[in-house]
Design a protein around this motif. Sequence first.
Motif, PDB file in Angstrom:
ATOM      1  N   ASN A 192       0.850  -1.186   0.000  1.00  0.00           N
ATOM      2  CA  ASN A 192       0.000   0.000   0.000  1.00  0.00           C
ATOM      3  C   ASN A 192       0.889   1.240   0.000  1.00  0.00           C
ATOM      4  N   ILE A 193       0.573   2.190  -0.850  1.00  0.00           N
ATOM      5  CA  ILE A 193       1.397   3.387  -0.974  1.00  0.00           C
ATOM      6  C   ILE A 193       1.187   4.277   0.238  1.00  0.00           C
ATOM      7  N   CYS A 194       2.223   4.427   1.025  1.00  0.00           N
ATOM      8  CA  CYS A 194       2.247   5.284   2.218  1.00  0.00           C
ATOM      9  C   CYS A 194       0.945   5.146   3.020  1.00  0.00           C
ATOM     10  N   PRO A 195       0.740   4.013   3.689  1.00  0.00           N
ATOM     11  CA  PRO A 195      -0.513   3.797   4.438  1.00  0.00           C
ATOM     12  C   PRO A 195      -0.574   4.629   5.718  1.00  0.00           C
ATOM     13  N   ALA A 218      11.226  22.302  16.935  1.00  0.00           N
ATOM     14  CA  ALA A 218      11.824  22.051  15.618  1.00  0.00           C
ATOM     15  C   ALA A 218      12.846  20.934  15.653  1.00  0.00           C
ATOM     16  N   TRP A 219      13.428  20.629  16.839  1.00  0.00           N
ATOM     17  CA  TRP A 219      14.455  19.610  16.927  1.00  0.00           C
ATOM     18  C   TRP A 219      13.862  18.219  17.148  1.00  0.00           C
ATOM     19  N   ASN A 220      12.586  18.142  17.387  1.00  0.00           N
ATOM     20  CA  ASN A 220      11.965  16.832  17.594  1.00  0.00           C
ATOM     21  C   ASN A 220      10.617  16.770  16.882  1.00  0.00           C
ATOM     22  N   GLU A 221      10.616  17.217  15.642  1.00  0.00           N
ATOM     23  CA  GLU A 221       9.396  17.225  14.861  1.00  0.00           C
ATOM     24  C   GLU A 221       9.080  15.813  14.359  1.00  0.00           C
ATOM     25  N   PRO A 222       7.826  15.502  14.120  1.00  0.00           N
ATOM     26  CA  PRO A 222       7.481  14.180  13.569  1.00  0.00           C
ATOM     27  C   PRO A 222       7.878  14.078  12.104  1.00  0.00           C
ATOM     28  N   ARG A 223       8.449  12.967  11.748  1.00  0.00           N
ATOM     29  CA  ARG A 223       8.858  12.717  10.368  1.00  0.00           C
ATOM     30  C   ARG A 223       8.101  11.511   9.841  1.00  0.00           C
ATOM     31  N   LEU A 224       7.532  11.643   8.676  1.00  0.00           N
ATOM     32  CA  LEU A 224       6.719  10.586   8.085  1.00  0.00           C
ATOM     33  C   LEU A 224       7.602   9.610   7.316  1.00  0.00           C
ATOM     34  N   CYS A 225       7.392   8.326   7.560  1.00  0.00           N
ATOM     35  CA  CYS A 225       8.062   7.273   6.791  1.00  0.00           C
ATOM     36  C   CYS A 225       7.166   6.897   5.618  1.00  0.00           C
ATOM     37  N   ASP A 226       7.644   7.075   4.411  1.00  0.00           N
ATOM     38  CA  ASP A 226       6.818   6.836   3.230  1.00  0.00           C
ATOM     39  C   ASP A 226       6.550   5.355   3.020  1.00  0.00           C
ATOM     40  N   TYR A 227       7.343   4.481   3.598  1.00  0.00           N
ATOM     41  CA  TYR A 227       7.148   3.037   3.421  1.00  0.00           C
ATOM     42  C   TYR A 227       6.089   2.501   4.381  1.00  0.00           C
ATOM     43  N   THR A 228       6.205   2.817   5.663  1.00  0.00           N
ATOM     44  CA  THR A 228       5.274   2.289   6.661  1.00  0.00           C
ATOM     45  C   THR A 228       4.062   3.179   6.875  1.00  0.00           C
ATOM     46  N   ARG A 247       5.197   1.916  -4.696  1.00  0.00           N
ATOM     47  CA  ARG A 247       5.153   2.929  -5.758  1.00  0.00           C
ATOM     48  C   ARG A 247       5.699   2.369  -7.073  1.00  0.00           C
ATOM     49  N   VAL A 248       6.685   1.494  -6.990  1.00  0.00           N
ATOM     50  CA  VAL A 248       7.252   0.904  -8.199  1.00  0.00           C
ATOM     51  C   VAL A 248       6.246  -0.035  -8.855  1.00  0.00           C
ATOM     52  N   VAL A 249       5.605  -0.889  -8.064  1.00  0.00           N
ATOM     53  CA  VAL A 249       4.695  -1.887  -8.622  1.00  0.00           C
ATOM     54  C   VAL A 249       3.421  -1.248  -9.157  1.00  0.00           C
ATOM     55  N   HIS A 250       2.907  -0.250  -8.490  1.00  0.00           N
ATOM     56  CA  HIS A 250       1.642   0.350  -8.911  1.00  0.00           C
ATOM     57  C   HIS A 250       1.827   1.442  -9.971  1.00  0.00           C
ATOM     58  N   ASN A 251       2.901   2.215  -9.878  1.00  0.00           N
ATOM     59  CA  ASN A 251       3.076   3.366 -10.775  1.00  0.00           C
ATOM     60  C   ASN A 251       4.407   3.377 -11.517  1.00  0.00           C
ATOM     61  N   TRP A 252       5.242   2.366 -11.305  1.00  0.00           N
ATOM     62  CA  TRP A 252       6.596   2.344 -11.875  1.00  0.00           C
ATOM     63  C   TRP A 252       7.336   3.648 -11.547  1.00  0.00           C
ATOM     64  N   ASP A 253       7.179   4.061 -10.289  1.00  0.00           N
ATOM     65  CA  ASP A 253       7.770   5.304  -9.788  1.00  0.00           C
ATOM     66  C   ASP A 253       9.040   4.958  -9.026  1.00  0.00           C
TER      67      ASP A 253
END
Length: 445
Positions: A192-195, A218-228, A247-253
């Motif tokens: 699933n793309i970035c669930p 700013a030193w402990n901001e949340p960062r999004l993991c695009d895989y999980t 992203r590769v399988v669905h859009n060849w991105d």
Amino acid sequence: MTMAGVLANDSPKYRNSLICCSPRTAEIGSSPPSSSSTSGCVSADDSYDSSYIPKSIANKKLKIHASATKEEVERAILQCKELILSSPQCSDERKWLVRYLIELRLHLQDLKDNNGQIRLAVSLKGHHFEQQTSTGNRKQYCDHCSGVIWSIVQGSYICTDCKYICHYKCIDDVCRVCAHVIMTEKGQFEMNICPEKGLASQDYKCAECHTALTFKDAWNEPRLCDYTGLYFCTTCHWNDQSAIPARVVHNWDWEKHYVSRIAFQMLTISWNRPYIDIERINPRLFNFIAELEWVQKMRRDLEWMRRYLCACSNGPSLLHPLFIQLGDVNKKYSMAHLQAINDGTLETQLRELTEVCRSHITNCPLCSGKGYLCEVCMNNEVLYPFDSGAIMCEKCNSMYHRGCWLRKRQKCLKCLRIEERKRSGNDTDTADANNFEYDIDKFVD
């Protein structure tokens, strides 16, 4: 230089700290995948909450510190055994207790082997840590605290499976389950793309270390993991970049996106593993990517060639690793295969491989004797299932030239004869004759 500048240079947690997900930073080099086959002793489900303890045993005080004595570990082992026997079968409590019992036994064995000295090897959270003796000239950072590892004055451990690195003083506080264990148990990528579910679903805490996250700091901001699709703190998310399988399988991105440390290690370890079944996930991709469609055809040809080569005494010498991977019947791809298709390097390798195998099959007396003849034109040309100019009947496996097949209106002559015999009622006699011929058990005393 200010203190903030020194920290920014010495720790990857402060790299691009004002950016959560925008792709503007430089790429981070990847480490080579681990070749270890050990799977560890700690399980990880779909969540990455490695500190989870079932509620029914949370008050038993089973968790011990890594500095516990031999007697304390032995008492914890006995208590863990009793809880295992009293827990329901196949329950989450029993699974957790069994895995924790293995950890305790490994920890006890370390105490017996080292007699209180600095441990050369530690098994924890599925990791198999070994003490680093030489780090070379490369700069290393601790995966737990993200601080610099000064190899001259500081001891450090490295996991032989996922390459997790940490200070000696941080070994007791490791909360990340080994990425090798996670991928071995899951056996597939997240498709699933970035669930993303949002920070609220995580109770506004880091998905790994459960540090409180806020946009005010700013030193402990949340960062999004695009895989999980989960949010991490800056200590657990260093803005590593990687191509995302979904992203590769669905859009060849093939554009690289930011991922957390655990996701980066999981992708690095599993990059060469055939986990992706494109025919099941997105079969339409073959219609848009011509190179992928050509490789898929070559894989079908290799599958037929493998049947010929496995039955030949000289054939197994041609079954090198690329043939074994791509000629397998599971028809799955690895990210390395898809990347090679995108780069154009796999096409050259497959072309050379198929030419060598085809040359052997057509020239070998044993392999060439298993070819087919076209019943329509009846010439002496030998046909093989992997020939581009031949076509096989899906019902009876007879082979024809494509031109001959079209002239007969795509009707198999053998299938027509079988249907005619069925209509005439002679199929019963034929079946009895065949059984009489091949049932050799009747002739054995």
